[in-house]
Design a protein around this motif. Structure first.
Motif, short mmCIF file in Angstrom:
data_model
loop_
_atom_site.label_atom_id
_atom_site.label_comp_id
_atom_site.label_asym_id
_atom_site.label_seq_id
_atom_site.Cartn_x
_atom_site.Cartn_y
_atom_site.Cartn_z
N GLN A 192 0.80 -1.26 0.04
CA GLN A 192 0.09 -0.06 0.11
C GLN A 192 1.05 1.20 0.00
O GLN A 192 0.44 2.32 -0.84
CB GLN A 192 -0.86 0.04 1.00
CG GLN A 192 -1.97 0.99 1.25
CD GLN A 192 -3.03 0.87 2.27
OE1 GLN A 192 -3.43 -0.26 2.41
NE2 GLN A 192 -3.40 1.94 2.81
N LEU A 242 -9.05 0.98 0.08
CA LEU A 242 -8.02 1.21 -0.79
C LEU A 242 -8.42 1.23 -2.41
O LEU A 242 -8.09 2.01 -3.39
CB LEU A 242 -6.96 0.05 -0.76
CG LEU A 242 -5.89 -0.13 -1.70
CD1 LEU A 242 -4.93 1.09 -1.79
CD2 LEU A 242 -4.92 -1.25 -1.84
N ALA A 286 -1.11 -1.75 -5.47
CA ALA A 286 -2.43 -1.66 -4.91
C ALA A 286 -3.01 -2.92 -4.97
O ALA A 286 -3.56 -3.65 -4.05
CB ALA A 286 -3.02 -0.77 -5.48
N TYR A 302 0.94 4.33 -2.92
CA TYR A 302 0.70 5.74 -2.62
C TYR A 302 1.73 6.54 -3.30
O TYR A 302 1.67 7.76 -2.86
CB TYR A 302 0.22 5.85 -1.14
CG TYR A 302 -0.85 5.58 -0.58
CD1 TYR A 302 -1.86 5.18 -1.26
CD2 TYR A 302 -0.98 5.25 0.89
CE1 TYR A 302 -3.05 4.61 -0.76
CE2 TYR A 302 -2.07 4.79 1.32
CZ TYR A 302 -3.21 4.50 0.72
OH TYR A 302 -4.41 4.04 1.26
#
Length: 180
Positions: free
Chosen positions: A43, A88, A60, A47
């Motif tokens: 994650q 997410l 992701a 980002y």
């Protein structure tokens, strides 16, 4: 036995592993904590705005895979993983855009998955919430679960096409504000 300094070695630092190695590791991992570590590292990579969009989507996707592998550890664990996955997926749709042909990044698929995770209707939840302090702890937990599982809707609603899924989710935006 590992020492603190061993834990920081590149071999043990999952954040230094390439995605292919983490994918293979995730496919074989059964330990919740290892899967959680992969989820968090992947994650963080997703980002990273310095990475290209498609690379971020791959990261992701790996985070979602690790998250899915953690599901099933009881009702609370499942709600936690579901909510993390919903958040997410919404983030990717919001920041990287929906992707045709991939249900992970489809607002409609996410909306349907959200509805499938909810046991109550918005009106049932709102009715229970009026006197939530007087409810048994199990019902309070169920209301909290619904609140957590609808946390992403404020952002998702704008990506949904007019239709039954959007119509069924829209009341949850207001209802969740009433929940404990």
């Amino acid at each position: 036995m590992s020492t603190g300094s061993d834990q920081r070695a590149p071999e043990h630092d999952l954040s230094t592993w390439p995605i292919e190695r983490l994918q293979a590791f995730t496919a074989d991992a059964h330990d919740w904590w290892r899967l959680e570590s992969v989820r968090v590292v992947a994650q963080q990579h997703a980002y990273d705005s310095e990475k290209p969009r498609e690379v971020r989507r791959r990261w992701a996707g790996l985070s979602l895979l690790a998250n899915r592998r953690m599901l099933g550890e009881g009702a609370e664990g499942s709600a936690r993983e579901l909510q993390q996955g919903f958040m997410l997926r919404t983030w990717v749709i919001e920041h990287l855009g929906p992707e045709d042909g991939n249900s992970e990044w489809s607002p409609e698929a996410l909306g349907a998955d959200t509805l499938a995770a909810l046991a109550k209707s918005p009106s049932e939840a709102a009715t229970l919430a009026t006197n939530w302090r007087e409810l048994p702890i199990e019902q309070i937990r169920e209301l909290r679960r619904h609140k957590n599982l609808t946390a992403h809707l404020e952002w998702l609603i704008g990506h949904l096409q007019p239709g039954p899924t959007r119509d069924r989710l829209l009341p949850w935006v207001e209802t969740r504000q009433l929940l404990p």
